[in-house]
Design an enzyme around this catalytic site. Structure first.
Site, short mmCIF file in Angstrom:
data_model
loop_
_atom_site.label_atom_id
_atom_site.label_comp_id
_atom_site.label_asym_id
_atom_site.label_seq_id
_atom_site.Cartn_x
_atom_site.Cartn_y
_atom_site.Cartn_z
N ASN A 11 62.88 40.02 60.26
CA ASN A 11 61.37 41.03 60.78
C ASN A 11 61.31 42.64 60.81
OD1 ASN A 11 58.66 41.32 62.01
ND2 ASN A 11 58.78 39.85 63.61
N TRP A 12 60.93 42.85 59.95
CA TRP A 12 60.45 44.46 59.70
C TRP A 12 59.51 45.47 60.70
CZ3 TRP A 12 62.20 45.98 53.77
CH2 TRP A 12 63.22 45.43 53.44
N LYS A 13 58.84 44.21 60.96
CA LYS A 13 57.61 44.52 61.69
C LYS A 13 56.74 45.60 60.97
CE LYS A 13 59.78 43.31 65.77
NZ LYS A 13 59.71 42.75 67.38
N HIS A 101 53.25 35.74 66.02
CA HIS A 101 54.40 36.49 66.93
C HIS A 101 53.59 36.85 68.25
CE1 HIS A 101 56.65 39.55 67.87
NE2 HIS A 101 57.72 38.55 66.75
N GLU A 103 53.91 40.16 69.36
CA GLU A 103 53.35 40.76 69.28
C GLU A 103 52.16 40.94 68.89
OE1 GLU A 103 56.41 43.03 67.27
OE2 GLU A 103 57.59 43.19 68.80
N GLU A 173 61.11 32.61 70.87
CA GLU A 173 61.37 33.95 71.10
C GLU A 173 60.94 34.41 72.00
OE1 GLU A 173 61.95 36.85 67.23
OE2 GLU A 173 59.32 37.05 67.70
N GLY A 179 63.25 43.00 71.61
CA GLY A 179 63.40 44.61 71.83
C GLY A 179 63.57 45.49 73.06
N SER A 218 66.25 39.77 70.57
CA SER A 218 67.65 40.91 70.69
C SER A 218 68.72 39.85 69.55
CB SER A 218 67.83 40.93 72.01
OG SER A 218 66.91 41.97 72.21
N GLY A 239 64.67 41.18 64.32
CA GLY A 239 63.64 42.53 64.46
C GLY A 239 64.46 43.74 63.90
N GLY A 240 64.67 44.31 65.66
CA GLY A 240 65.77 44.83 64.89
C GLY A 240 66.89 45.31 64.08
P1 PGA Z 1 64.04 41.97 68.20
O1 PGA Z 1 62.64 41.15 67.61
O2 PGA Z 1 65.58 41.35 67.19
O3 PGA Z 1 64.19 43.62 67.80
O4 PGA Z 1 64.51 41.54 69.63
C1 PGA Z 1 62.81 40.18 67.55
C2 PGA Z 1 61.63 39.77 66.32
O5 PGA Z 1 60.11 40.33 67.92
O6 PGA Z 1 61.03 38.57 65.63
#
Ligand code: PGA
Length: 256
Positions: A11-13, A101, A103, A173, A179, A218, A239-240
């Site tokens: 998930n590159w956001k 998600h 966010e 999640e 994050g 994470s 994500g990250g």
């Molecule tokens: P993260 O994000 O790996 O940076 O914690 C995961 C996500 O939001 O899908």
């Protein structure tokens, strides 16, 4: 080990423009071997503006990455300024769409009801939703984790038939782990994913065991192996650590 095929999604956001996307996916294609795709589905979910570029790259080079979007609207078309339709995503051969998600839920007002409409819209156009659920830190500390994820699952899948539900992926999640560098322990993640699967079994007696449930929050090269060793965890939403091709390839290659 279950016979569910693991699925690891990036998930590159809101990172990587379409030019960077080409470099990252080309590098990934060298780092991830053909054999790897036999044992794990690997999906890239870039920003909307990268989708056409990556579709072209994946198809021209016959890469085995699945292509995913990070969101969509639930209507096919209309006066919805700024939204992207599932019909448009399907035309780009998008395979997966992340729905709900945290966010989106926290920053953009995606409610359980909207998440449900989006799940149905993605399924209607023969793509697979990656349905995200998870609790806040306050909810966890108050002992409300199980009730939260159970409620989110029932709301997201309301009115979704078993045959369609089987196409879905769920991502657990915990919001406090996203994050933050602080992942859920493998045991905690496994336990909550067990709660999610129990809710799915209640809704879809015969299909729930075929549905894949990822952990997200994470995930890194250093913790993926212990997470994947858990019987209920069928993959990861990353994500990250998915932004760097070396890190993401190490996650995909957790068995090595
Ligand atoms: P993260 O994000 O790996 O940076 O914690 C995961 C996500 O939001 O899908």
């Amino acid at each position: 080990m279950s016979d569910r095929k693991p699925i690891i999604a990036a998930n590159w956001k809101m990172h990587h423009d379409h030019l960077v996307a080409i470099q990252v996916v080309q590098k990934l294609s060298y780092l991830i071997e053909k054999d790897d795709f036999e044992v794990v589905d690997v999906v890239i979910c870039p920003p909307f503006t990268d989708l056409r570029t990556l579709q072209t790259l994946i198809e021209a080079d016959k890469l085995e990455f699945g292509l995913g979007a990070q969101n969509c609207y639930f209507e096919d078309s209309g006066a919805f300024t700024g939204e992207v339709s599932p019909v448009m995503l399907k035309k780009l051969n998008v395979d997966y769409v992340i729905v709900g998600h945290s966010e989106r839920r926290e920053l953009f007002g995606d409610t359980d009801e909207l998440v449900n409409k989006k799940v149905k819209a993605v399924l209607k156009h023969e793509m697979r939703p990656i349905v995200c659920v998870g609790e806040t830190l306050d909810e966890r500390e108050a002992g409300g984790t199980n009730a939260k994820v159970d409620g989110q699952i029932r709301a997201a899948f309301a009115g979704v038939k078993a045959a369609a539900a089987e196409q879905c992926v769920v991502a657990y999640e915990p919001i406090w782990a996203i994050g933050t560098g602080r992942n859920a322990t493998p045991d905690d993640a496994n336990e909550t994913i067990g709660v999610i699967r129990a809710a799915l079994r209640d809704l879809y007696r015969d299909s729930a065991d075929a549905m894949r449930i990822q952990y997200g929050g994470s995930v890194k090269p250093g913790n993926i192996a212990e997470l994947m060793a858990m019987p209920e965890i069928d993959g990861a939403l990353v994500g990250g650590a998915s932004l760097d091709p070396d890190d993401f390839a190490r996650i995909v290659n957790w068995r090595r």
